[in-house]
Design a protein around this motif. Structure first.
Motif, mmCIF file in Angstrom:
data_model
loop_
_atom_site.group_PDB
_atom_site.id
_atom_site.type_symbol
_atom_site.label_atom_id
_atom_site.label_comp_id
_atom_site.label_asym_id
_atom_site.label_seq_id
_atom_site.Cartn_x
_atom_site.Cartn_y
_atom_site.Cartn_z
ATOM 1 N N TYR A 162 0.830 -1.201 0.000
ATOM 2 C CA TYR A 162 0.000 0.000 0.000
ATOM 3 C C TYR A 162 0.867 1.255 0.000
ATOM 4 O O TYR A 162 1.832 1.361 0.756
ATOM 5 C CB TYR A 162 -0.875 0.049 1.264
ATOM 6 C CG TYR A 162 -2.113 -0.781 1.222
ATOM 7 C CD1 TYR A 162 -2.101 -2.114 1.585
ATOM 8 C CD2 TYR A 162 -3.332 -0.215 0.849
ATOM 9 C CE1 TYR A 162 -3.259 -2.877 1.569
ATOM 10 C CE2 TYR A 162 -4.503 -0.963 0.840
ATOM 11 C CZ TYR A 162 -4.447 -2.297 1.202
ATOM 12 O OH TYR A 162 -5.596 -3.038 1.181
ATOM 13 N N TYR A 166 0.197 5.761 -0.374
ATOM 14 C CA TYR A 166 -0.829 6.803 -0.324
ATOM 15 C C TYR A 166 -0.200 8.172 -0.573
ATOM 16 O O TYR A 166 0.951 8.402 -0.208
ATOM 17 C CB TYR A 166 -1.489 6.849 1.064
ATOM 18 C CG TYR A 166 -1.984 5.536 1.607
ATOM 19 C CD1 TYR A 166 -1.131 4.694 2.322
ATOM 20 C CD2 TYR A 166 -3.301 5.138 1.444
ATOM 21 C CE1 TYR A 166 -1.571 3.489 2.832
ATOM 22 C CE2 TYR A 166 -3.754 3.937 1.959
ATOM 23 C CZ TYR A 166 -2.883 3.116 2.649
ATOM 24 O OH TYR A 166 -3.332 1.932 3.165
ATOM 25 N N TYR A 176 -1.286 12.134 0.455
ATOM 26 C CA TYR A 176 -2.183 13.024 1.183
ATOM 27 C C TYR A 176 -1.744 14.460 0.966
ATOM 28 O O TYR A 176 -0.570 14.738 0.732
ATOM 29 C CB TYR A 176 -2.119 12.754 2.694
ATOM 30 C CG TYR A 176 -2.686 11.449 3.156
ATOM 31 C CD1 TYR A 176 -1.894 10.300 3.192
ATOM 32 C CD2 TYR A 176 -4.003 11.348 3.597
ATOM 33 C CE1 TYR A 176 -2.408 9.093 3.650
ATOM 34 C CE2 TYR A 176 -4.518 10.143 4.059
ATOM 35 C CZ TYR A 176 -3.712 9.027 4.076
ATOM 36 O OH TYR A 176 -4.222 7.841 4.538
ATOM 37 N N GLN A 236 -2.013 18.175 3.181
ATOM 38 C CA GLN A 236 -2.337 18.716 4.496
ATOM 39 C C GLN A 236 -2.520 20.215 4.383
ATOM 40 O O GLN A 236 -1.615 20.949 3.967
ATOM 41 C CB GLN A 236 -1.217 18.422 5.506
ATOM 42 C CG GLN A 236 -1.522 18.943 6.897
ATOM 43 C CD GLN A 236 -0.410 18.689 7.893
ATOM 44 O OE1 GLN A 236 0.747 18.522 7.525
ATOM 45 N NE2 GLN A 236 -0.758 18.638 9.162
ATOM 46 N N MET A 270 -7.312 21.195 8.647
ATOM 47 C CA MET A 270 -8.115 20.229 7.888
ATOM 48 C C MET A 270 -7.609 18.799 8.019
ATOM 49 O O MET A 270 -8.175 17.888 7.425
ATOM 50 C CB MET A 270 -8.140 20.611 6.401
ATOM 51 C CG MET A 270 -8.716 21.986 6.138
ATOM 52 S SD MET A 270 -10.423 22.104 6.723
ATOM 53 C CE MET A 270 -11.236 20.994 5.603
ATOM 54 N N GLY A 271 -6.558 18.596 8.764
ATOM 55 C CA GLY A 271 -5.981 17.267 8.834
ATOM 56 C C GLY A 271 -5.354 16.895 7.491
ATOM 57 O O GLY A 271 -4.950 17.759 6.713
ATOM 58 N N LEU A 272 -5.272 15.607 7.213
ATOM 59 C CA LEU A 272 -4.722 15.126 5.951
ATOM 60 C C LEU A 272 -5.847 14.541 5.112
ATOM 61 O O LEU A 272 -6.639 13.724 5.604
ATOM 62 C CB LEU A 272 -3.653 14.060 6.191
ATOM 63 C CG LEU A 272 -2.238 14.552 6.491
ATOM 64 C CD1 LEU A 272 -2.133 15.202 7.852
ATOM 65 C CD2 LEU A 272 -1.232 13.407 6.370
ATOM 66 N N LEU A 327 -6.893 12.425 1.640
ATOM 67 C CA LEU A 327 -6.321 11.435 0.727
ATOM 68 C C LEU A 327 -6.539 11.856 -0.722
ATOM 69 O O LEU A 327 -7.673 12.132 -1.132
ATOM 70 C CB LEU A 327 -6.963 10.077 0.982
ATOM 71 C CG LEU A 327 -6.435 8.913 0.156
ATOM 72 C CD1 LEU A 327 -4.980 8.602 0.523
ATOM 73 C CD2 LEU A 327 -7.304 7.679 0.360
ATOM 74 N N TYR A 334 -4.380 6.546 -3.868
ATOM 75 C CA TYR A 334 -3.694 5.467 -3.200
ATOM 76 C C TYR A 334 -3.478 4.309 -4.161
ATOM 77 O O TYR A 334 -4.050 4.287 -5.265
ATOM 78 C CB TYR A 334 -4.451 4.997 -1.950
ATOM 79 C CG TYR A 334 -5.783 4.328 -2.199
ATOM 80 C CD1 TYR A 334 -6.927 5.087 -2.397
ATOM 81 C CD2 TYR A 334 -5.894 2.945 -2.205
ATOM 82 C CE1 TYR A 334 -8.154 4.477 -2.607
ATOM 83 C CE2 TYR A 334 -7.117 2.325 -2.416
ATOM 84 C CZ TYR A 334 -8.242 3.103 -2.599
ATOM 85 O OH TYR A 334 -9.452 2.492 -2.813
ATOM 86 N N VAL A 387 -2.708 -0.105 -4.100
ATOM 87 C CA VAL A 387 -2.622 -1.339 -3.307
ATOM 88 C C VAL A 387 -1.541 -2.266 -3.827
ATOM 89 O O VAL A 387 -1.347 -3.358 -3.284
ATOM 90 C CB VAL A 387 -3.975 -2.065 -3.237
ATOM 91 C CG1 VAL A 387 -5.029 -1.146 -2.631
ATOM 92 C CG2 VAL A 387 -4.398 -2.556 -4.605
ATOM 93 N N PHE A 398 2.118 14.709 1.687
ATOM 94 C CA PHE A 398 2.763 13.591 2.373
ATOM 95 C C PHE A 398 2.479 12.294 1.616
ATOM 96 O O PHE A 398 1.349 12.013 1.238
ATOM 97 C CB PHE A 398 2.243 13.439 3.799
ATOM 98 C CG PHE A 398 2.762 14.482 4.733
ATOM 99 C CD1 PHE A 398 2.013 15.602 5.036
ATOM 100 C CD2 PHE A 398 4.020 14.338 5.311
ATOM 101 C CE1 PHE A 398 2.501 16.568 5.895
ATOM 102 C CE2 PHE A 398 4.515 15.307 6.181
ATOM 103 C CZ PHE A 398 3.750 16.416 6.458
ATOM 104 N N ARG A 421 2.274 1.406 3.663
ATOM 105 C CA ARG A 421 1.661 0.629 4.746
ATOM 106 C C ARG A 421 1.710 -0.858 4.443
ATOM 107 O O ARG A 421 1.484 -1.283 3.305
ATOM 108 C CB ARG A 421 0.210 1.055 4.925
ATOM 109 C CG ARG A 421 -0.558 0.278 5.964
ATOM 110 C CD ARG A 421 -2.021 0.668 5.958
ATOM 111 N NE ARG A 421 -2.798 -0.220 6.793
ATOM 112 C CZ ARG A 421 -3.244 -1.410 6.413
ATOM 113 N NH1 ARG A 421 -3.003 -1.849 5.204
ATOM 114 N NH2 ARG A 421 -3.928 -2.161 7.234
ATOM 115 N N ALA A 423 1.081 2.814 9.165
ATOM 116 C CA ALA A 423 1.516 3.573 7.993
ATOM 117 C C ALA A 423 2.768 4.364 8.344
ATOM 118 O O ALA A 423 2.890 4.908 9.433
ATOM 119 C CB ALA A 423 0.408 4.524 7.531
ATOM 120 N N PHE A 439 5.284 7.518 7.099
ATOM 121 C CA PHE A 439 5.160 8.730 6.309
ATOM 122 C C PHE A 439 6.526 9.292 5.929
ATOM 123 O O PHE A 439 7.494 9.184 6.695
ATOM 124 C CB PHE A 439 4.391 9.794 7.095
ATOM 125 C CG PHE A 439 2.932 9.483 7.211
ATOM 126 C CD1 PHE A 439 2.460 8.615 8.181
ATOM 127 C CD2 PHE A 439 2.028 10.047 6.329
ATOM 128 C CE1 PHE A 439 1.113 8.299 8.266
ATOM 129 C CE2 PHE A 439 0.675 9.754 6.411
ATOM 130 C CZ PHE A 439 0.216 8.882 7.370
#
Lengths: 110, 116
Positions: free
Chosen positions: A31, A33, A35, A37, A41-43, A45, A48, A50, A90, A94, A99, A101
Motif C-alpha cells: 500500500y 498513499y 495526502y 495537508q 483540515m488534517g490530511l 487522501l 492510493y 494497493v 505527504f 503501509r 503507515a 510517512f
C-alpha cells in the motif's frame, strides 16, 4: 533502511506549470498513499495504490495523477498547477497496520 | 462510512499538568486506531496504535490511549506535560473502502500548547 523518501522538500510553481512529486519506499510495502495537508483540515487522501499497476482515487483527486509501475515508487503528478494546490504533501506506505510517512513536500503555487 | 472527530482544535496546558486529547470515531466494524504527532515543519511520527489487543495502549514519550468501544472513543492522555510535547496530534482510523482497500483516515488535528 531509509523508509519513505519524498523529493523535493520545497518547491514554488507558477500557475499552469507542471511537476512531479517523487515518493519511494524501501520496505516492500504494497500500500502507498498520497495526502495533502491544509491548516485545520488534517490530511486528505488524494490517491492510493494497493500494489504495482493498481491505483485508485481518494477524497480529493482532482488536478492530480499518479502511477505505480514498481512497488517502490509512487509519483504524484500535477499537470496544470493552481493556487488551490498550495499545500504540504505527504506520501505514506503501509503493510499490516502501521503507515509510515515521508517528511513531506511543501508546494507553493503563485 | 468511517470517520474521525477530534473534539478540540486546540488544547492548552501548563507544563507538569495532565494532557487529554479527545477523539471519537465511527466505524461499522472493529477498527484499527492510531495517534500520530507532528512537530512544527516535521513529518508524522506514530505515537501508539490499537489493533484489537489490549484496550489500554501505551505509546512513546509517556502517552497512552484507551479504546472504549461503548463510547466509540480513543482519547490520548499523558500524566504530565513537557514543553517538548507541544505539537499537532492526529487521531487516525483505518477503514476499508468498498473495494476492500485499507485507508487511513485522519481527524482534523489538535494543536497542543504547553505553557511554562
Amino acid at each position: 533502511n531509509a523508509g519513505v523518501t519524498q523529493t523535493p522538500k520545497f518547491r514554488i510553481l507558477k500557475i499552469g506549470q507542471s511537476m512531479t512529486l517523487q515518493c519511494t519506499q524501501d520496505m516492500n510495502h504494497n500500500y502507498m498513499y498520497w495526502y495533502r495537508q491544509d491548516p485545520g483540515m488534517g490530511l486528505k487522501l488524494i490517491y492510493y495504490s494497493v500494489g504495482a499497476g493498481i491505483t485508485d482515487k481518494g477524497e480529493v483527486p482532482n488536478g492530480y495523477n499518479v502511477s505505480r509501475s514498481t512497488t517502490e515508487d509512487f509519483p504524484l503528478r500535477l499537470e496544470l498547477a493552481a493556487p488551490s494546490q498550495t499545500s504540504v504533501y505527504f506520501c505514506a506506505s503501509r503493510q499490516n497496520t502501521e503507515a509510515f510517512f515521508g517528511q513531506g513536500t511543501r508546494l507553493t503555487v503563485v | 462510512a468511517q470517520s474521525v472527530t477530534q473534539l478540540d482544535s486546540h488544547v492548552s496546558v501548563s507544563e507538569g499538568t495532565p494532557v487529554l486529547l479527545r477523539c471519537n470515531y465511527s466505524s461499522s466494524y472493529s477498527p484499527s486506531l492510531f495517534w500520530y504527532v507532528q512537530h512544527p515543519n516535521k513529518g508524522l511520527q506514530l505515537l501508539l496504535k490499537y489493533t484489537s489487543a489490549a484496550t489500554l495502549v501505551k505509546g512513546i514519550n509517556g502517552f497512552e490511549a484507551e479504546f472504549k468501544k461503548s463510547e466509540t472513543s480513543f482519547h490520548l492522555t499523558k500524566p504530565s506535560a513537557h514543553m517538548s510535547d507541544a505539537a499537532e496530534y492526529f487521531c487516525v482510523v483505518t477503514h476499508v473502502s468498498p473495494g476492500g482497500s485499507y485507508i487511513p483516515t485522519f481527524g482534523r488535528g489538535t494543536s497542543l500548547i504547553v505553557h511554562p
